[in-house]
Design an enzyme around this catalytic site. Sequence first.
Site, PDB file in Angstrom:
ATOM      1  N   SER A   1    -110.880 -64.326 -59.607  1.00  0.00           N
ATOM      2  CA  SER A   1    -110.806 -63.898 -58.212  1.00  0.00           C
ATOM      3  C   SER A   1    -111.708 -62.700 -57.946  1.00  0.00           C
ATOM      4  O   SER A   1    -111.948 -61.868 -58.826  1.00  0.00           O
ATOM      5  CB  SER A   1    -109.363 -63.535 -57.855  1.00  0.00           C
TER       6      SER A   1
ATOM      7  N   LYS B   1    -121.430 -74.277 -47.633  1.00  0.00           N
ATOM      8  CA  LYS B   1    -122.688 -74.632 -46.969  1.00  0.00           C
ATOM      9  C   LYS B   1    -123.677 -75.096 -48.023  1.00  0.00           C
ATOM     10  O   LYS B   1    -123.922 -74.395 -49.008  1.00  0.00           O
ATOM     11  CB  LYS B   1    -123.234 -73.418 -46.202  1.00  0.00           C
TER      12      LYS B   1
ATOM     13  N   GLY C   1    -128.233 -86.687  -6.177  1.00  0.00           N
ATOM     14  CA  GLY C   1    -127.378 -85.720  -5.505  1.00  0.00           C
ATOM     15  C   GLY C   1    -127.375 -84.354  -6.160  1.00  0.00           C
ATOM     16  O   GLY C   1    -127.533 -84.228  -7.381  1.00  0.00           O
TER      17      GLY C   1
ATOM     18  N   LEU D   1    -128.456 -94.458  -8.638  1.00  0.00           N
ATOM     19  CA  LEU D   1    -128.692 -93.327  -7.746  1.00  0.00           C
ATOM     20  C   LEU D   1    -128.182 -92.053  -8.399  1.00  0.00           C
ATOM     21  O   LEU D   1    -126.991 -91.912  -8.669  1.00  0.00           O
ATOM     22  CB  LEU D   1    -128.003 -93.571  -6.403  1.00  0.00           C
TER      23      LEU D   1
ATOM     24  N   ARG E   1    -120.459 -79.228  -5.277  1.00  0.00           N
ATOM     25  CA  ARG E   1    -119.055 -78.942  -5.555  1.00  0.00           C
ATOM     26  C   ARG E   1    -118.786 -78.662  -7.032  1.00  0.00           C
ATOM     27  O   ARG E   1    -117.706 -78.170  -7.387  1.00  0.00           O
ATOM     28  CB  ARG E   1    -118.177 -80.096  -5.061  1.00  0.00           C
TER      29      ARG E   1
ATOM     30  N   TYR F   1    -128.274 -65.297 -50.349  1.00  0.00           N
ATOM     31  CA  TYR F   1    -129.370 -64.843 -49.483  1.00  0.00           C
ATOM     32  C   TYR F   1    -129.750 -63.419 -49.857  1.00  0.00           C
ATOM     33  O   TYR F   1    -128.918 -62.511 -49.859  1.00  0.00           O
ATOM     34  CB  TYR F   1    -128.905 -64.915 -48.026  1.00  0.00           C
TER      35      TYR F   1
ATOM     36  N   ASP G   1    -122.925 -90.737 -10.943  1.00  0.00           N
ATOM     37  CA  ASP G   1    -121.703 -89.949 -11.072  1.00  0.00           C
ATOM     38  C   ASP G   1    -120.448 -90.833 -11.049  1.00  0.00           C
ATOM     39  O   ASP G   1    -119.350 -90.344 -10.816  1.00  0.00           O
ATOM     40  CB  ASP G   1    -121.617 -88.894  -9.968  1.00  0.00           C
TER      41      ASP G   1
END
Length: 458
Positions: A408, A354, A17, A14, A21, A390, A108
Amino acid sequence: MADASSRPLHVVILAAGQGTRMRSDLPKVLHPLAGRPLLRHVVDTALGLGPAAVHVVHGHGGDRVRSALADVPVTWVEQGEQLGTGHAVQQALPAIPDDASVLVLYGDVPLVRAETMTNLVAAAADGAAVLTTELADPGGYGRVIRDADGSVARIVEDKDATPDERAVRETNTGLMAAPAGRLRGWLARCGNDNVQGEYYLTDVVALARSDGEAVHAAVAADPEEVAGVNDRVQLQTAERAYQYRQAQELMRAGLGLVDAGRFDLRGSLAFGRDCSIDVGVVLEGRVVLGDGVSIGPYSVLRDTVVEDGATVDSHTIAEQAHIGAGAQVGPYARLRPGTELRAGARVGNFVETKKAVIGPGSKVNHLSYIGDAELGRDVNVGAGTITCNYDGSEKHRTVIEDGAFIGSDSQLVAPVRVGAGAFLGAGTTLTRDTEPESLTVTRAPQRSVPGWARRRRE
């Protein structure tokens, strides 16, 4: 009478609902628990029983609910009007044969174990059975009143109970099992003469007893297992209960957790021997840890593999990454999708990667961005280095060959290749390939003007 185990099992969940709340536009059964919708937990456990079919009765937000679970083999049943739990079960019954066993669950109530479901079905071998539990404080819950032989005589709502009945700590959870044919007949006789004007599934108990049939009970030993989620406080309570359950199972299997109460697994975890996970760690998707892996506090690993002996220091985020044996990551590192650290590689604090391969023994220790790049063996990348991958419309790749040293604050403008053993001086902006073993410096010559500062002040 056929034994329950010999009858086909149909599960009715079921999930209609509204969940007002929760104070949310998201249907209640889709609120996440450990990274999955509440309803998904119930469906997955039910499917693990090997039923003939699982029927999900939906109403509020039905399209979103179906979409969220589009990949699971269930039958969807719409309850156009929410007229109570008995009415909801009736919507599913036309697709269920009379010779089946019916198990009624709630979308639930996500923490019910498969073993508990099986026990409830077995208790309904020759009639209806309800799932009960004992509460230290049963106030507000319907009490289960038993006969001398242990069968269920009736369920009494708290407001209707006598003082003696209120002293009973065994309460009704709402979960039920019954033979389909008899359940169909009992529900057809249910009335809605109550304040809500609804048809209640619990009325089946009284109807069965009026037919002279026994109603049995299966008991859930852990009240947390049958706790429903009606608001965000209860959702948080269920989350912690679920996570603690997972943590205990993992620790019994050999995983080292510093604090089981501060651990979150939102997916699956495979691990080797002598792995240690510190506090506040979140694991999402499929995570694999080899032997002797250490994960520092407040790190997040998502769909990531960490090989033997690797260390992930605190506050590191790794997503769809592969961390090689003996590699070191963090603290405060971010490995974005497509990152691969080979054996013994090092990615340090405030480094972002990445679609990057960091070769064996190579180091990117501080404050750098390495994207769309391939680093060979024993490369050293200095602080503040950026691969400029990019160009505003397309991504380009940077290759740094074995043994190269990147000074660096260098910028490597892709596509570009640094030859094996080559050096880039600090502050270099590299736009062309370099020869192996060469030194490349692109900064302007230093020039000092004596007395300039004094004259400016004057």
